[in-house]
Design a protein around this motif. Structure first.
Motif, PDB file in Angstrom:
ATOM      1  N   VAL A  84     -43.101 -53.784  15.430  1.00 16.22           N
ATOM      2  CA  VAL A  84     -43.558 -53.276  14.136  1.00 16.22           C
ATOM      3  C   VAL A  84     -43.076 -54.265  13.083  1.00 16.22           C
ATOM      4  N   LEU A  85     -44.010 -54.977  12.465  1.00 13.49           N
ATOM      5  CA  LEU A  85     -43.682 -56.115  11.602  1.00 13.49           C
ATOM      6  C   LEU A  85     -44.061 -55.848  10.151  1.00 13.49           C
ATOM      7  N   ASP A  86     -43.102 -56.035   9.281  1.00 17.55           N
ATOM      8  CA  ASP A  86     -43.314 -55.951   7.837  1.00 17.55           C
ATOM      9  C   ASP A  86     -44.152 -57.152   7.395  1.00 17.55           C
ATOM     10  N   ARG A  87     -45.296 -56.867   6.758  1.00 18.17           N
ATOM     11  CA  ARG A  87     -46.095 -57.964   6.188  1.00 18.17           C
ATOM     12  C   ARG A  87     -46.323 -57.707   4.695  1.00 18.17           C
ATOM     13  N   SER A  88     -45.326 -57.072   4.068  1.00 19.65           N
ATOM     14  CA  SER A  88     -45.415 -56.844   2.625  1.00 19.65           C
ATOM     15  C   SER A  88     -45.340 -58.177   1.889  1.00 19.65           C
ATOM     16  N   GLY A  89     -45.547 -58.125   0.583  1.00 17.40           N
ATOM     17  CA  GLY A  89     -45.616 -59.360  -0.193  1.00 17.40           C
ATOM     18  C   GLY A  89     -44.376 -60.209  -0.110  1.00 17.40           C
ATOM     19  N   SER A  90     -43.216 -59.577   0.060  1.00 26.32           N
ATOM     20  CA  SER A  90     -41.973 -60.337   0.116  1.00 26.32           C
ATOM     21  C   SER A  90     -41.849 -61.189   1.379  1.00 26.32           C
ATOM     22  N   MET A  91     -42.688 -60.926   2.374  1.00 26.13           N
ATOM     23  CA  MET A  91     -42.661 -61.707   3.612  1.00 26.13           C
ATOM     24  C   MET A  91     -43.494 -62.984   3.520  1.00 26.13           C
ATOM     25  N   ALA A  92     -44.148 -63.206   2.389  1.00 27.84           N
ATOM     26  CA  ALA A  92     -45.012 -64.377   2.254  1.00 27.84           C
ATOM     27  C   ALA A  92     -44.232 -65.666   2.466  1.00 27.84           C
ATOM     28  N   GLY A  93     -44.903 -66.650   3.029  1.00 27.38           N
ATOM     29  CA  GLY A  93     -44.287 -67.952   3.215  1.00 27.38           C
ATOM     30  C   GLY A  93     -43.582 -68.085   4.549  1.00 27.38           C
ATOM     31  N   GLU A  94     -42.399 -68.712   4.519  1.00 25.91           N
ATOM     32  CA  GLU A  94     -41.711 -69.072   5.747  1.00 25.91           C
ATOM     33  C   GLU A  94     -41.199 -67.855   6.518  1.00 25.91           C
ATOM     34  N   ARG A  95     -40.919 -66.748   5.834  1.00 28.37           N
ATOM     35  CA  ARG A  95     -40.444 -65.572   6.564  1.00 28.37           C
ATOM     36  C   ARG A  95     -41.507 -65.068   7.540  1.00 28.37           C
ATOM     37  N   LEU A  96     -42.696 -64.863   7.041  1.00 25.62           N
ATOM     38  CA  LEU A  96     -43.763 -64.391   7.924  1.00 25.62           C
ATOM     39  C   LEU A  96     -44.103 -65.455   8.955  1.00 25.62           C
ATOM     40  N   ALA A  97     -44.144 -66.718   8.539  1.00 23.13           N
ATOM     41  CA  ALA A  97     -44.453 -67.799   9.483  1.00 23.13           C
ATOM     42  C   ALA A  97     -43.411 -67.867  10.593  1.00 23.13           C
ATOM     43  N   GLY A  98     -42.126 -67.682  10.244  1.00 19.48           N
ATOM     44  CA  GLY A  98     -41.075 -67.699  11.253  1.00 19.48           C
ATOM     45  C   GLY A  98     -41.210 -66.545  12.229  1.00 19.48           C
ATOM     46  N   ALA A  99     -41.535 -65.357  11.700  1.00 20.02           N
ATOM     47  CA  ALA A  99     -41.739 -64.201  12.580  1.00 20.02           C
ATOM     48  C   ALA A  99     -42.930 -64.433  13.504  1.00 20.02           C
ATOM     49  N   GLN A 100     -43.975 -65.038  12.975  1.00 15.10           N
ATOM     50  CA  GLN A 100     -45.145 -65.322  13.808  1.00 15.10           C
ATOM     51  C   GLN A 100     -44.789 -66.283  14.939  1.00 15.10           C
ATOM     52  N   ARG A 101     -44.022 -67.328  14.633  1.00 15.50           N
ATOM     53  CA  ARG A 101     -43.626 -68.270  15.691  1.00 15.50           C
ATOM     54  C   ARG A 101     -42.809 -67.556  16.771  1.00 15.50           C
TER      55      ARG A 101
END
Length: 418
Positions: A45-62
């Motif tokens: 269950v992954l947070d994709r709220s606005g604060s995850m934009a950028g490297e945080r979301l990219a790191g989780a995706q990797r």
């Protein structure tokens, strides 16, 4: 499962109120042969709220792309994302088409608010829909606070507790420095899982990978420990604030969740022993461990009576507490000091946090002369010193790091076989 119990005091004085500490030491069997392990079920269950934009979301995706590579086509995998609503990105089921799953992960984009409850509820639904006999693990990843939907910590922990009762263990990963550490640890406690902290994408990736390894090496599920006091003992309490369920007659039930191969955990309980008016051996409690072997789905139960020797007062006067149990009590006290110091920093009371950390560090140093777990305590001393040095200047980071350290040392992973 191997279970031992050690007392700090094995003798108690005749007809005199006393108190004893019981160290319960549990070790899981070695990992099963990976070639014939049953299919695992992992729901992210992954947070994709606005604060995850950028490297945080990219790191989780990797990290999730690497996780998909670790799983077998027969393993169940699902992904729910959430911002101000939840969305099923990958319906939970056998990971037969890894390429499609990776495309879904890569296509994730940040959104708006943080409705953590909708993501958690939807993830639990997905996990329960496909979980097999070996249960499921849900990994909740968020970098913020629950600011819409259900936001009450107790209610969110209750969702995780309900999931655990339905054989879905819940682990949380607090990402960055803006998440609510009290919330994430409460949810992990409810779900009998780990509460992890990752400040940066590399750490998040490493922790996500480690959780996948633990899942794939799971040898025991639905483990619980019941401590039943025997007359005249009427109550039991556990150190470290472990979440327990009270049972009739003063008994307590501790949900331990899943164990990976070779995992070791320690619990410390306190028994208040009223004066016993007869000499000789007396049973003061009974400990029962119940669990299910993941491979065979066989339920195992082990019962362990706790006995003391009641002796005349003059014989009991020279008692020396067992150093192993005494050292474990010190370790647990240190973990609790971390939790209290984290609370103090959250509440803006750096002075109280500093007092807790420095006084605990002093106690640990004084114990180095007698404690058998000197290496472990040396690490604790160093850690406390680092926290104290940074508590005023970097309170947010220190609070989150300490809380994760407390949860690991007191509840779940990370204890060494010393």
């Amino acid at each position: 499962m191997h279970i031992n119990a050690h007392l700090d005091l094995s003798v108690v004085p005749f007809d005199t109120d006393d108190e004893i500490n019981v160290l319960v030491d549990i070790t899981a069997p070695p990992p099963d042969d990976g070639d014939d392990r049953p299919p695992a079920t992992l729901e992210v269950v992954l947070d994709r709220s606005g604060s995850m934009a950028g490297e945080r979301l990219a790191g989780a995706q990797r990290a999730l792309l690497g996780l998909i590579d670790k799983l077998r086509p027969t393993d169940n995998f699902g992904l729910v994302s959430f911002d101000d609503s939840a969305r099923v990105e990958i319906p939970s089921g056998p990971l037969a088409d890894k390429a499609a799953a990776k495309r879904a992960v890569s296509a994730l984009e940040p959104g708006g608010m943080t409705d953590l409850s909708s993501g958690l509820l939807r993830g639990v639904q997905e996990a329960r829909r496909v979980l097999g006999d070996s249960g499921a693990t849900l990994l909740l990843i968020s970098d913020g606070h629950a600011n819409t939907g259900v936001v009450d910590h107790t209610a969110l922990a209750g969702i995780a507790s309900d999931a655990r009762r339905n054989r879905v263990a819940v682990t949380t990963l607090g990402y960055g420095l803006d998440y609510d550490e009290r919330l994430m640890t409460a949810v992990a406690d409810g779900g009998a899982g780990s509460a992890l902290h990752a400040e940066d994408p590399d750490t998040a990736g490493r922790l996500i990978s480690a959780e996948a390894e633990h899942l794939l090496a799971k040898v025991v599920q639905a483990a619980s420990l019941t401590i039943v006091p025997q007359p005249p003992v009427t109550s039991v309490s556990l150190y470290g604030g472990l979440p327990v369920s009270p049972l009739p007659d003063g008994a307590v039930l501790v949900e331990l969740g899943d164990f990976y191969g070779g995992e070791r955990r320690k619990l410390l309980a306190r028994l208040a022993v009223p004066g016993i008016a007869s000499l000789g051996l007396a049973t003061v409690a009974e400990i029962t461990l119940t669990c299910v072997a993941t491979q065979s789905l066989t339920t195992y139960t082990a019962a362990l009576p706790i006995t003391v020797n009641v002796v005349p007062g003059d014989e009991a006067a020279g008692r020396i507490p067992d150093p192993v149990v005494r050292a474990e009590r010190l370790f647990q006290d240190v973990q609790d000091a971390k939790r209290q110091a984290s609370d103090a920093l959250i509440e803006g009371d750096a002075d109280r946090a500093m007092h807790l950390l420095t006084s605990s560090a002093l106690t640990v140093k004084e114990a180095m002369s007698w404690a058998p777990n000197r290496d472990e305590l040396a690490r604790e001393s160093e850690e406390l010193g680092l926290y104290a040095a940074r508590a005023r200047s970097d309170a947010n980071r220190v609070s989150k790091t300490m809380r994760a350290s407390w949860h690991t040392g007191n509840r779940k992973r990370g204890r060494t076989n010393e």
